[in-house]
Design an enzyme around this catalytic site. Sequence first.
Site, mmCIF file in Angstrom:
data_model
loop_
_atom_site.group_PDB
_atom_site.id
_atom_site.type_symbol
_atom_site.label_atom_id
_atom_site.label_comp_id
_atom_site.label_asym_id
_atom_site.label_seq_id
_atom_site.Cartn_x
_atom_site.Cartn_y
_atom_site.Cartn_z
ATOM 1 N N ASP A 11 -35.813 -14.899 20.998
ATOM 2 C CA ASP A 11 -37.100 -13.889 21.406
ATOM 3 C C ASP A 11 -36.721 -13.457 22.805
ATOM 4 O OD1 ASP A 11 -40.066 -13.370 21.877
ATOM 5 O OD2 ASP A 11 -39.993 -14.939 23.335
ATOM 6 N N SER A 12 -37.597 -12.385 23.189
ATOM 7 C CA SER A 12 -37.382 -11.549 24.211
ATOM 8 C C SER A 12 -37.803 -12.407 25.380
ATOM 9 C CB SER A 12 -38.198 -10.214 24.226
ATOM 10 O OG SER A 12 -39.803 -10.697 24.406
ATOM 11 N N TYR A 43 -40.087 -6.741 25.141
ATOM 12 C CA TYR A 43 -39.807 -5.797 24.098
ATOM 13 C C TYR A 43 -41.004 -4.820 23.676
ATOM 14 C CZ TYR A 43 -35.423 -8.303 22.710
ATOM 15 O OH TYR A 43 -34.219 -9.018 22.798
ATOM 16 N N GLY A 44 -42.089 -5.145 23.956
ATOM 17 C CA GLY A 44 -43.279 -4.442 23.618
ATOM 18 C C GLY A 44 -43.180 -2.971 23.925
ATOM 19 N N CYS A 74 -40.365 -13.373 17.605
ATOM 20 C CA CYS A 74 -41.029 -12.470 18.445
ATOM 21 C C CYS A 74 -41.650 -11.672 17.543
ATOM 22 C CB CYS A 74 -39.740 -11.728 19.278
ATOM 23 S SG CYS A 74 -40.195 -10.190 20.161
ATOM 24 N N ASN A 75 -43.014 -11.385 17.861
ATOM 25 C CA ASN A 75 -43.766 -10.323 17.258
ATOM 26 C C ASN A 75 -43.294 -8.884 17.201
ATOM 27 O OD1 ASN A 75 -46.864 -11.699 16.192
ATOM 28 N ND2 ASN A 75 -45.953 -12.604 18.046
ATOM 29 N N THR A 76 -43.003 -8.481 18.275
ATOM 30 C CA THR A 76 -42.464 -7.197 18.255
ATOM 31 C C THR A 76 -40.930 -6.843 17.724
ATOM 32 O OG1 THR A 76 -43.400 -7.184 20.617
ATOM 33 C CG2 THR A 76 -41.927 -5.446 20.105
ATOM 34 N N CYS A 183 -48.586 -12.512 19.916
ATOM 35 C CA CYS A 183 -47.120 -12.562 20.737
ATOM 36 C C CYS A 183 -46.900 -14.117 20.927
ATOM 37 C CB CYS A 183 -47.438 -11.634 22.117
ATOM 38 S SG CYS A 183 -45.790 -11.912 23.156
ATOM 39 N N HIS A 185 -45.384 -15.328 23.241
ATOM 40 C CA HIS A 185 -45.545 -15.827 24.691
ATOM 41 C C HIS A 185 -47.078 -16.457 24.759
ATOM 42 C CE1 HIS A 185 -41.916 -13.624 25.851
ATOM 43 N NE2 HIS A 185 -41.939 -14.148 27.215
#
Length: 258
Positions: A11-12, A43-44, A74-76, A183, A185
């Site tokens: 993940d970011s 990352y977004g 990570c969604n992005t 996200c 997070h």
Amino acid sequence: MDNNQAIGIFDSGIGGTSIWKEIHHLLPNEKTIYLADSKNAPYGQKSKEEIIALSMKNTDFLLQMNCKLIVVACNTATTNAIKELREKYDVPFIGIEPAIKPAATNSKTQTIGILATQGTLNSDLFHRTVQKYESTKIIEQVGHGLVQLIESGKINSPEMTQLLHSYLNPMIEANIDYLVLGCSHYPYLIPQIKKILPNHIQIIDSGEAVAKQTQHLLQEKIGFNTQKNIETIFYTNTDPSVLKDILENKYEVTQIDF
């Protein structure tokens, strides 16, 4: 593919540990290696090209550790890079997308909210998903600043409360009955969010679905770990204290120059 190798997760930053927790809960006998690219969070706000490059760099790192499958927590990164990752590497990938389907399908008010990063909301994959639910009004909100506060260990800060109110109050006024967290997070903000939302609004995140998909993939294609030594390894490329804190100091975190 060796079924006794670890599941790789990246993940970011620290947010993907919300996904790791679900995977570890469902599959406690699996080895896991988690990589937090906190140095490049969030990352977004990056370009698609940057997100793809970082995702490939993370993948290369986990493959050097001989991971048997990789979870893009990570969604992005999923919405911008998973197609390119699957084209380039032989290893199976599992991505994470905002759980719009259950929210749109079950909404009584036909209005749902989604809180996500700019990179996720701008992605082609997200737009294609939204188009499937034209009868549902989807209120999109970019969570500007939320990831940075989480990465700084300021989950319960006054700044966080203020930001969440500014993002969620318009959704409440628009009569949403589901809030989708887009996200990895954001599940760490659920206690804060619940204080703001009325009780009838349900919160949905993707962690459990990703864990079940991981279980299914291991069952169907790769195989489960049969060894007794269950390793759980965490890497980060910034100060490890925030990651350690989110893991309640139960695990060692190794800081790497990455």
